[in-house]
Design an enzyme around this catalytic site. Sequence first.
Site, PDB file in Angstrom:
ATOM      1  N   THR A   8      -9.172   0.330   8.988  1.00 19.45           N
ATOM      2  CA  THR A   8      -9.008  -0.952   9.674  1.00 19.45           C
ATOM      3  C   THR A   8      -8.730  -0.690  11.147  1.00 19.45           C
ATOM      4  OG1 THR A   8      -6.643  -1.042   9.173  1.00 19.45           O
ATOM      5  CG2 THR A   8      -8.144  -2.120   7.621  1.00 19.45           C
TER       6      THR A   8
ATOM      7  N   GLU B 273      -1.586   3.963  13.593  1.00 24.62           N
ATOM      8  CA  GLU B 273      -1.185   5.207  12.936  1.00 24.62           C
ATOM      9  C   GLU B 273      -1.433   6.415  13.824  1.00 24.62           C
ATOM     10  OE1 GLU B 273      -1.397   7.571   8.705  1.00 24.62           O
ATOM     11  OE2 GLU B 273      -2.844   5.949   9.064  1.00 24.62           O
TER      12      GLU B 273
ATOM     13  N   HIS C 184      -9.466   2.574  -0.945  1.00 24.76           N
ATOM     14  CA  HIS C 184      -8.036   2.257  -0.942  1.00 24.76           C
ATOM     15  C   HIS C 184      -7.600   1.861  -2.350  1.00 24.76           C
ATOM     16  CE1 HIS C 184      -4.148   1.179   0.223  1.00 24.76           C
ATOM     17  NE2 HIS C 184      -4.386   0.489   1.326  1.00 24.76           N
TER      18      HIS C 184
ATOM     19  N   PHE D 292       1.080  -3.473   3.898  1.00 24.04           N
ATOM     20  CA  PHE D 292       1.303  -4.852   4.322  1.00 24.04           C
ATOM     21  C   PHE D 292       2.792  -5.189   4.200  1.00 24.04           C
ATOM     22  CE2 PHE D 292      -3.179  -6.748   3.329  1.00 24.04           C
ATOM     23  CZ  PHE D 292      -3.687  -6.036   4.395  1.00 24.04           C
TER      24      PHE D 292
ATOM     25  N   LYS E  22      -9.076   8.232   2.288  1.00 22.26           N
ATOM     26  CA  LYS E  22      -9.698   6.947   1.956  1.00 22.26           C
ATOM     27  C   LYS E  22     -11.157   6.858   2.392  1.00 22.26           C
ATOM     28  CE  LYS E  22      -5.436   4.212   1.818  1.00 22.26           C
ATOM     29  NZ  LYS E  22      -4.478   5.274   2.189  1.00 22.26           N
TER      30      LYS E  22
ATOM     31  N   CYS F  53       0.806  -1.219   0.000  1.00 22.32           N
ATOM     32  CA  CYS F  53       0.000   0.000   0.000  1.00 22.32           C
ATOM     33  C   CYS F  53       0.843   1.275   0.000  1.00 22.32           C
ATOM     34  CB  CYS F  53      -0.916   0.020   1.216  1.00 22.32           C
ATOM     35  SG  CYS F  53      -1.811  -1.531   1.468  1.00 22.32           S
TER      36      CYS F  53
ATOM     37  N   HIS G 206      -2.599   7.749   6.234  1.00 17.86           N
ATOM     38  CA  HIS G 206      -2.891   6.536   5.476  1.00 17.86           C
ATOM     39  C   HIS G 206      -4.331   6.099   5.740  1.00 17.86           C
ATOM     40  CE1 HIS G 206      -1.821   3.027   3.182  1.00 17.86           C
ATOM     41  NE2 HIS G 206      -2.112   2.202   4.165  1.00 17.86           N
TER      42      HIS G 206
END
Length: 418
Positions: A312, A319, A343, A402, A338, A168, A308
């Site tokens: 989630t 973050e 995303h 990831f 987002k 990402c 970001h």
Amino acid sequence: MTEKDLGAARRVAVTGIGMRTPAGNTVKQAAATLLAAESTATTLPELVDGDAVVTFGCAVSELDEHEHLTPKERRQLDRPSRLALCAALDAVRDAGPEWTIEPDRGGVFVGTGIGGLSTMEDAALRNQHRPNRIPAMTVVRVMNSSPAGRIGAKLGLRGASPTISTACASGATAIGEAARRIRSGDLDVAVAGGVDAPLSPLVVSAFAAMRALSTRVDAPRLASRPFDDDRDGFVMAEGAVFLVLERLDRARERGAHIFGEVAGYHANTDPGDIVAPAPDGAIAAACVQAALHDAGLSAADITHVSAHGTSTTQGDRAEALALARAFGDRCPPVTAPKGVVGHMVGAAGAFEAAMALVFAADGVVPPVANFRSGRDAEPIDLVVGAPRRVAPGPAVSTSFGFGGQNASLVLTPAPAIP
């Protein structure tokens, strides 16, 4: 060359921006969509027909490719390459009619997280019972490096053209690495950004199997909700965003419109879980702080952060703690695009960096879509409800992918360039 001239040669200006995104195909359209904080997620027939586990996403509504691509190219290229070419060529046009470069001094840097996986899925489904009928261009279509190769060929550039895959963070990493090559003197100009087109039944269902996606199939527009207590995963999206980067002195000499600078960049790796970030945010915070150091700025200089913010549970929590660590008790206003565009994987970091630079120059921070309340957002100054006015100045864009792939960019708008 004087020391002053040498400094300008090592600084990296942004002189063109091109995009194909769910928020719009121009900077003006995308800015208006983000400021309105209205989600672009919707049910997609191709996911419904393909029996995907999740049947919604954020798609580019109109590719508008006829201006840039020949009929032959439209037949030969898969969707990621078409998205990338259109966005990259728009960026070059945006850089001005006098945009010229020696072929060996120009490069192409493309970030992608999914690459040609959806194209391979389509090829396999169409030809699983007749492998002897697979089209001749299939290999070229599915190669992750195809968008970079196509852009380089279209523009006649012979410099470096790497394809970067840091999950990402791919788009942000591509921009940062391109800026490094310009700062080092290897290149004068680079077209850099990211692309992904993952809205296929297999790809979407695979992410759903990881429990990474929101499952709000009855309310897609409410699904992406960064930092909100009721978030349940991200919304898959497609898109392509590219910037024209060039030496600041060169941009000034040709009288280019300068959006600003890529003033700082850093990338590091969280070596823990393959999908979950370090829960305390320490490694991500170190990435932000190193990018600030690279830019020669302090935390107090930053006017806003484009987070970001995937929506989630673990990602947003980590973050928020990372930003609190990086900025202390003077955290600047934080937004998270987002919530509006979903995303875009490899294109996400490029889109967020581009829009962070535009908003930093305008002195406005868009609100986070679908946010109602969130305990995990308490350590940061999240912008909600309505856009917030700030002083024009440097912004930070964060990308955490990831595999522990982290990238941070510091963008300085043109009014602040001495």
